[in-house]
Enzyme design. Structure first.
Site, mmCIF file in Angstrom:
data_model
loop_
_atom_site.group_PDB
_atom_site.id
_atom_site.type_symbol
_atom_site.label_atom_id
_atom_site.label_comp_id
_atom_site.label_asym_id
_atom_site.label_seq_id
_atom_site.Cartn_x
_atom_site.Cartn_y
_atom_site.Cartn_z
ATOM 1 N N GLY A 117 -2.642 -7.828 -10.190
ATOM 2 C CA GLY A 117 -2.141 -7.018 -11.283
ATOM 3 C C GLY A 117 -0.637 -7.131 -11.451
ATOM 4 O O GLY A 117 -0.043 -6.391 -12.234
ATOM 5 N N SER A 118 -0.024 -8.049 -10.716
ATOM 6 C CA SER A 118 1.425 -8.269 -10.830
ATOM 7 C C SER A 118 1.750 -8.888 -12.182
ATOM 8 O O SER A 118 0.905 -9.526 -12.818
ATOM 9 C CB SER A 118 1.912 -9.199 -9.716
ATOM 10 O OG SER A 118 1.501 -8.738 -8.447
ATOM 11 N N THR A 119 3.013 -8.737 -12.609
ATOM 12 C CA THR A 119 3.457 -9.328 -13.864
ATOM 13 C C THR A 119 4.725 -10.134 -13.636
ATOM 14 O O THR A 119 5.258 -10.187 -12.538
ATOM 15 C CB THR A 119 3.713 -8.236 -14.927
ATOM 16 O OG1 THR A 119 4.735 -7.345 -14.453
ATOM 17 C CG2 THR A 119 2.456 -7.445 -15.219
ATOM 18 N N ALA A 164 0.791 -1.231 0.000
ATOM 19 C CA ALA A 164 0.000 0.000 0.000
ATOM 20 C C ALA A 164 0.822 1.279 0.000
ATOM 21 O O ALA A 164 0.289 2.350 -0.315
ATOM 22 C CB ALA A 164 -0.951 0.010 1.202
ATOM 23 N N GLY A 220 4.117 -7.651 -19.187
ATOM 24 C CA GLY A 220 3.050 -8.647 -19.220
ATOM 25 C C GLY A 220 2.008 -8.333 -20.279
ATOM 26 O O GLY A 220 1.444 -9.237 -20.904
ATOM 27 N N THR A 221 1.765 -7.038 -20.500
ATOM 28 C CA THR A 221 0.794 -6.647 -21.521
ATOM 29 C C THR A 221 1.294 -6.993 -22.915
ATOM 30 O O THR A 221 0.536 -7.477 -23.765
ATOM 31 C CB THR A 221 0.508 -5.141 -21.424
ATOM 32 O OG1 THR A 221 0.078 -4.836 -20.094
ATOM 33 C CG2 THR A 221 -0.561 -4.724 -22.413
ATOM 34 N N ALA A 277 -4.551 -10.464 -14.186
ATOM 35 C CA ALA A 277 -4.487 -9.605 -15.370
ATOM 36 C C ALA A 277 -3.139 -8.904 -15.443
ATOM 37 O O ALA A 277 -2.739 -8.245 -14.487
ATOM 38 C CB ALA A 277 -5.598 -8.559 -15.320
ATOM 39 N N HIS A 335 8.340 1.289 -21.083
ATOM 40 C CA HIS A 335 8.022 1.549 -19.682
ATOM 41 C C HIS A 335 9.156 2.316 -19.015
ATOM 42 O O HIS A 335 10.247 2.447 -19.569
ATOM 43 C CB HIS A 335 7.770 0.237 -18.917
ATOM 44 C CG HIS A 335 6.425 -0.362 -19.177
ATOM 45 N ND1 HIS A 335 6.168 -1.163 -20.273
ATOM 46 C CD2 HIS A 335 5.250 -0.271 -18.500
ATOM 47 C CE1 HIS A 335 4.898 -1.545 -20.244
ATOM 48 N NE2 HIS A 335 4.321 -1.005 -19.181
ATOM 49 N N LYS A 346 11.064 -0.553 -14.150
ATOM 50 C CA LYS A 346 10.334 -1.809 -14.378
ATOM 51 C C LYS A 346 11.320 -2.962 -14.490
ATOM 52 O O LYS A 346 12.307 -2.896 -15.235
ATOM 53 C CB LYS A 346 9.474 -1.711 -15.637
ATOM 54 C CG LYS A 346 8.581 -2.934 -15.847
ATOM 55 C CD LYS A 346 7.560 -2.675 -16.925
ATOM 56 C CE LYS A 346 6.688 -3.901 -17.206
ATOM 57 N NZ LYS A 346 5.939 -4.342 -16.005
#
Length: 261
Positions: A90-92, A9, A157-158, A114, A147, A151
């Site tokens: 939402g992790s990759t 968080a 991942g996308t 995702a 990115h 990163k």
């Protein structure tokens, strides 16, 4: 009010999610995981610590939103499954083995996994597949992603998801994907799908699919200028997955896209 727990968080994405959850009229921030000093955790105003299991026990959570790392998400999925709490990941950077671990947890709880929770980019992914099916083998297909310098995984991942749906739409396989080119590589194979990576600056995320034909080029691009779009998509997924039957879902399910046949 959907009682929501956030992981990581105090990170960049976690801070965005924390703000968006607090602003949402139908979500309640019930707990958080974070690494930090006691005063930083206390400032969150909810049960917080570095152990998701303990936070879940204290928070009476209904759903967890997890943007951490593939390794951490595997553990978080297991902890959610033990407590019957829905999960949005939402992790990759998932290996096939790590993805299989998450799938095992999804036998007990609903999980949305995702690589990108932006609604816009998921529409682009679907459009890319439709374009590939219509254009067919007469076009050379390339994917380019960019990115920020921090990163850790590459390609994104996308970009990998785009390559996957493009290959499926064109009847091709993993062996047709090319992730780097250097030296005397020869002529481009007709079925090749190139996936290229750029890193630098503070780029939130950019993805372009190129369809190169004879005498024309088609480009399909998504540019993210704020992390809010990932957060808003993740909140949409959290609302959708809460109360679902156990299973492994993705953003196509959240958005109501028909399953590929």
């Amino acid at each position: 009010m959907i009682r929501t727990v956030l992981t990581g968080a105090t990170g960049r994405m976690g801070a965005t999610l924390s703000r968006l959850v607090r602003e949402a009229p139908d979500l309640e921030l019930a707990g958080a995981t974070a690494r930090g000093k006691a005063e930083q955790l206390a400032a969150l105003g909810v049960p917080a610590g570095d152990d998701l299991g303990r936070v879940l026990d204290a928070a009476r959570a209904q759903v967890v939103i997890d943007f951490t790392s593939a390794e951490a998400s595997v553990v978080h999925a297991r902890q959610c499954a033990e407590r019957g709490v829905a999960l949005v990941i939402g992790s990759t950077g998932f290996t096939p083995e790590a993805r299989a671990e998450v799938a095992r947890s999804a036998a007990s709880i609903p999980v949305v996994l995702a690589p990108n929770t932006s609604v816009g980019v998921n529409v682009v992914i679907r459009m890319a597949a439709e374009l590939a099916r219509v254009l067919g083998d007469g076009y050379d297909v390339e994917v380019l992603e960019a990115h920020h310098r921090m990163k850790k995984d590459a390609p994104s991942g996308t970009a990998l998801k785009l390559a996957e749906v493009l290959a499926s739409a064109l009847g091709r396989g993993q062996e047709d994907l090319t992730f780097a080119r250097h030296g005397q590589i020869g002529a481009r194979p007709s079925k090749e799908i190139g996936v290229q990576t750029l890193r630098g600056g503070d780029v939130v995320g950019e993805h372009t699919v190129f369809f190169y034909g004879e005498g024309e080029r088609i480009e399909l691009t998504h540019r993210a200028t704020s992390r809010d779009q990932f957060g808003l998509g993740a909140l949409r997924a959290a609302r959708w997955v809460t109360g679902r039957t156990p299973g492994l879902y993705d953003m196509a399910d959240v958005l109501g896209f028909p399953r590929a046949t």
